[in-house]
Design a protein around this motif. Sequence first.
Motif, PDB file in Angstrom:
ATOM      1  N   ASP A 346      99.480  84.730  91.430  1.00 17.93           N
ATOM      2  CA  ASP A 346     100.736  85.122  92.064  1.00 17.93           C
ATOM      3  C   ASP A 346     100.988  86.609  91.910  1.00 17.93           C
ATOM      4  OD1 ASP A 346     103.624  84.384  93.055  1.00 17.93           O
ATOM      5  OD2 ASP A 346     103.925  85.590  91.241  1.00 17.93           O
ATOM      6  N   SER A 347     100.959  87.104  90.670  1.00 20.61           N
ATOM      7  CA  SER A 347     101.304  88.501  90.431  1.00 20.61           C
ATOM      8  C   SER A 347     100.820  88.940  89.060  1.00 20.61           C
ATOM      9  CB  SER A 347     102.827  88.703  90.534  1.00 20.61           C
ATOM     10  OG  SER A 347     103.512  87.727  89.761  1.00 20.61           O
ATOM     11  N   LEU A 348     100.699  90.255  88.882  1.00 22.58           N
ATOM     12  CA  LEU A 348     100.247  90.847  87.627  1.00 22.58           C
ATOM     13  C   LEU A 348     101.397  91.618  86.987  1.00 22.58           C
ATOM     14  CD1 LEU A 348      96.806  92.337  88.787  1.00 22.58           C
ATOM     15  CD2 LEU A 348      97.271  90.045  87.888  1.00 22.58           C
ATOM     16  N   TRP A 349     101.542  91.480  85.662  1.00 22.02           N
ATOM     17  CA  TRP A 349     102.630  92.108  84.928  1.00 22.02           C
ATOM     18  C   TRP A 349     102.085  92.778  83.672  1.00 22.02           C
ATOM     19  CZ3 TRP A 349     107.673  91.120  86.909  1.00 22.02           C
ATOM     20  CH2 TRP A 349     107.721  90.149  87.916  1.00 22.02           C
ATOM     21  N   ALA A 350     102.664  93.900  83.319  1.00 20.71           N
ATOM     22  CA  ALA A 350     102.329  94.542  82.047  1.00 20.71           C
ATOM     23  C   ALA A 350     102.908  93.729  80.895  1.00 20.71           C
ATOM     24  CB  ALA A 350     102.891  95.967  82.012  1.00 20.71           C
ATOM     25  N   LEU A 351     102.361  93.916  79.690  1.00 18.39           N
ATOM     26  CA  LEU A 351     102.909  93.222  78.527  1.00 18.39           C
ATOM     27  C   LEU A 351     104.401  93.501  78.394  1.00 18.39           C
ATOM     28  CD1 LEU A 351     100.221  93.651  75.688  1.00 18.39           C
ATOM     29  CD2 LEU A 351     100.635  91.646  77.138  1.00 18.39           C
ATOM     30  N   GLU A 352     104.780  94.763  78.641  1.00 15.42           N
ATOM     31  CA  GLU A 352     106.187  95.140  78.509  1.00 15.42           C
ATOM     32  C   GLU A 352     107.085  94.480  79.555  1.00 15.42           C
ATOM     33  OE1 GLU A 352     103.647  98.207  76.615  1.00 15.42           O
ATOM     34  OE2 GLU A 352     103.613  97.158  78.540  1.00 15.42           O
ATOM     35  N   GLU A 353     106.485  93.861  80.569  1.00 15.35           N
ATOM     36  CA  GLU A 353     107.250  93.191  81.617  1.00 15.35           C
ATOM     37  C   GLU A 353     107.296  91.680  81.435  1.00 15.35           C
ATOM     38  OE1 GLU A 353     106.275  96.311  85.263  1.00 15.35           O
ATOM     39  OE2 GLU A 353     104.854  94.701  84.809  1.00 15.35           O
ATOM     40  N   VAL A 354     107.007  91.221  80.225  1.00 12.08           N
ATOM     41  CA  VAL A 354     106.927  89.785  79.978  1.00 12.08           C
ATOM     42  C   VAL A 354     108.258  89.085  80.263  1.00 12.08           C
ATOM     43  CG1 VAL A 354     107.437  90.024  77.506  1.00 12.08           C
ATOM     44  CG2 VAL A 354     106.185  88.013  78.336  1.00 12.08           C
ATOM     45  N   LYS A 355     109.374  89.755  80.007  1.00  8.44           N
ATOM     46  CA  LYS A 355     110.671  89.124  80.272  1.00  8.44           C
ATOM     47  C   LYS A 355     110.854  88.865  81.761  1.00  8.44           C
ATOM     48  CE  LYS A 355     112.918  91.502  76.400  1.00  8.44           C
ATOM     49  NZ  LYS A 355     114.030  92.414  76.025  1.00  8.44           N
ATOM     50  N   GLU A 356     110.518  89.857  82.573  1.00  7.84           N
ATOM     51  CA  GLU A 356     110.640  89.695  84.022  1.00  7.84           C
ATOM     52  C   GLU A 356     109.671  88.636  84.546  1.00  7.84           C
ATOM     53  OE1 GLU A 356     112.400  93.509  82.891  1.00  7.84           O
ATOM     54  OE2 GLU A 356     110.487  92.562  82.436  1.00  7.84           O
ATOM     55  N   ALA A 357     108.488  88.570  83.958  1.00  4.23           N
ATOM     56  CA  ALA A 357     107.521  87.547  84.363  1.00  4.23           C
ATOM     57  C   ALA A 357     108.047  86.157  84.033  1.00  4.23           C
ATOM     58  CB  ALA A 357     106.183  87.798  83.661  1.00  4.23           C
ATOM     59  N   MET A 358     108.621  86.001  82.837  1.00  4.79           N
ATOM     60  CA  MET A 358     109.207  84.715  82.467  1.00  4.79           C
ATOM     61  C   MET A 358     110.360  84.350  83.393  1.00  4.79           C
ATOM     62  SD  MET A 358     109.337  84.008  78.404  1.00  4.79           S
ATOM     63  CE  MET A 358     107.891  83.284  77.593  1.00  4.79           C
ATOM     64  N   GLN A 359     111.129  85.354  83.779  1.00  2.00           N
ATOM     65  CA  GLN A 359     112.242  85.119  84.707  1.00  2.00           C
ATOM     66  C   GLN A 359     111.723  84.536  86.021  1.00  2.00           C
ATOM     67  OE1 GLN A 359     115.850  86.163  84.306  1.00  2.00           O
ATOM     68  NE2 GLN A 359     115.798  84.553  85.848  1.00  2.00           N
ATOM     69  N   ARG A 360     110.622  85.088  86.517  1.00  4.87           N
ATOM     70  CA  ARG A 360     110.059  84.625  87.790  1.00  4.87           C
ATOM     71  C   ARG A 360     109.604  83.168  87.687  1.00  4.87           C
ATOM     72  NH1 ARG A 360     108.355  86.506  92.641  1.00  4.87           N
ATOM     73  NH2 ARG A 360     106.413  85.721  93.530  1.00  4.87           N
ATOM     74  N   ILE A 361     109.026  82.799  86.554  1.00  7.08           N
ATOM     75  CA  ILE A 361     108.620  81.401  86.373  1.00  7.08           C
ATOM     76  C   ILE A 361     109.845  80.506  86.288  1.00  7.08           C
ATOM     77  CG2 ILE A 361     107.624  79.768  84.727  1.00  7.08           C
ATOM     78  CD1 ILE A 361     105.378  81.528  84.247  1.00  7.08           C
ATOM     79  N   HIS A 362     110.840  80.942  85.512  1.00  7.52           N
ATOM     80  CA  HIS A 362     112.041  80.131  85.355  1.00  7.52           C
ATOM     81  C   HIS A 362     112.715  79.879  86.700  1.00  7.52           C
ATOM     82  CE1 HIS A 362     116.150  78.995  84.344  1.00  7.52           C
ATOM     83  NE2 HIS A 362     115.702  78.652  83.155  1.00  7.52           N
ATOM     84  N   ASP A 363     112.718  80.891  87.561  1.00  6.26           N
ATOM     85  CA  ASP A 363     113.308  80.755  88.893  1.00  6.26           C
ATOM     86  C   ASP A 363     112.391  80.012  89.856  1.00  6.26           C
ATOM     87  OD1 ASP A 363     115.435  82.200  87.939  1.00  6.26           O
ATOM     88  OD2 ASP A 363     114.758  84.100  88.779  1.00  6.26           O
ATOM     89  N   ARG A 364     111.222  79.609  89.363  1.00  7.40           N
ATOM     90  CA  ARG A 364     110.214  78.926  90.183  1.00  7.40           C
ATOM     91  C   ARG A 364     109.892  79.739  91.435  1.00  7.40           C
ATOM     92  NH1 ARG A 364     113.045  74.981  87.463  1.00  7.40           N
ATOM     93  NH2 ARG A 364     111.810  73.220  86.673  1.00  7.40           N
ATOM     94  N   GLY A 365     109.787  81.051  91.224  1.00  2.33           N
ATOM     95  CA  GLY A 365     109.511  81.935  92.348  1.00  2.33           C
ATOM     96  C   GLY A 365     108.036  82.175  92.587  1.00  2.33           C
ATOM     97  N   ASN A 366     107.178  81.701  91.688  1.00  9.40           N
ATOM     98  CA  ASN A 366     105.754  82.011  91.784  1.00  9.40           C
ATOM     99  C   ASN A 366     105.006  81.041  92.683  1.00  9.40           C
ATOM    100  OD1 ASN A 366     106.390  80.231  89.426  1.00  9.40           O
ATOM    101  ND2 ASN A 366     104.157  80.046  89.357  1.00  9.40           N
TER     102      ASN A 366
END
Length: 413
Positions: A346-366
């Motif tokens: 789906d998408s690539l995220w930096a380690l520092e962006e882990v919160k935003e990545a988790m947000q995307r999963i929680h919103d079932r946006g992936n």
Amino acid sequence: MAKEAAALTEETQYMIDKHVGKDTEKVESTGDAKEMRAVILAGFGGLNKLRVTKKAMPEPQDGEVKIRVKACGLNFLDLMVRQGTIDNPPKPPLVPGFECSGIVESVGEKTTGFEIGDRVMAFVNYNAWAEVVCTPVDFVYKMPEEMTFAEAAAFSLNFVAAYMMLFEVANLREGMSVLVHSAGGGVGQAVAQLCSTVPNVTVFGIASYFKHEAIKDSVTHLFDRNADYIQEVKKISPEGVDIMLDCLCGDNTGKGLTLLRPLGTYILYGASNLVTGETKSFFSFAKSWWQVEKVNPIKLYEENKVIAGFSLLNLLFKHGKCSLVKSVMDKLLCLYDQKKIKPVVDSLWALEEVKEAMQRIHDRGNIGKLILDVEKSPTPLMASDSTETSEAGEEEEEPEGDNDSKERMPFIH
């Protein structure tokens, strides 16, 4: 003595999140010990419990492989770990993550089968979200030459789980029908691809409506997760389906059982409905469990139905079925080489962006798998983070699902 690689990549400097400094323990390293970046979960709760920091780099023990990590997989299970809703979670602070890909940097004593420089993917019993991991050789697999590190991090857990549920547990055969929830996710897409390798298999996919255009060609029939999909499936297949794959739990379990054909198999492999907010709520947790229809054993044998549970990580780390998983991985890699399956990133995220990545999963946006790319530089925040205090007096971040003002823009693969 472990065989050390000739050179290590230069450590990247970063900024520690200002909101968690007061809540988390500092990870201390000894004098001259080599350090690495890692995502630390300081305690169970919201996104503010996560930060990136430096910690001492591990070294391989007997029978282990040391991997310079290039990419890590992020799963809904990681949200449950963060909230502490899994059974017997380890005591924080801890490094989350269960799968990664990278390059072998050194091997421990009595370790055979791998050499420095090998491109590998691996299962890890926590600690995957870091620049370096060490894991027993039984959990490590060589990557195909054409596979990227992001694909490898999206491959191991999703495809092995999908394959074992379909073929080891449910005995998928020609002409059968399969219903899979979260059809747009990493496991859902793996299920759809594996079903396509068997003749005349009908796949019913349940997914959020906005994903339908992207995944419509991967399944036979596609339904909105918020609609009455039970009646829609019965219109097409009045007798129901042969295999049900449920990663949601809650009221979907009772609905799914009504769709199962005689001799059909219902497999529960997750409980994402238990994660209803950023932090664990006892009331939402209890509500989800009360919505699960109580299973009557007498009714099961009268209706000739099978109910099963599946956890790949428990199979590996608790039940010791490494050889079985390896045989499955060998079959999957053959299918990959034949170009019959391919992980969806789906998408690539930096380690520092882990919160935003988790947000995307929680919103079932992936659509497909989210990947933490260890070498990716974080995208500057579009707006500064904000926190608020709940009625209970606990400092929390803004509720998940309401993050438009602070979303980083990832590299969409």
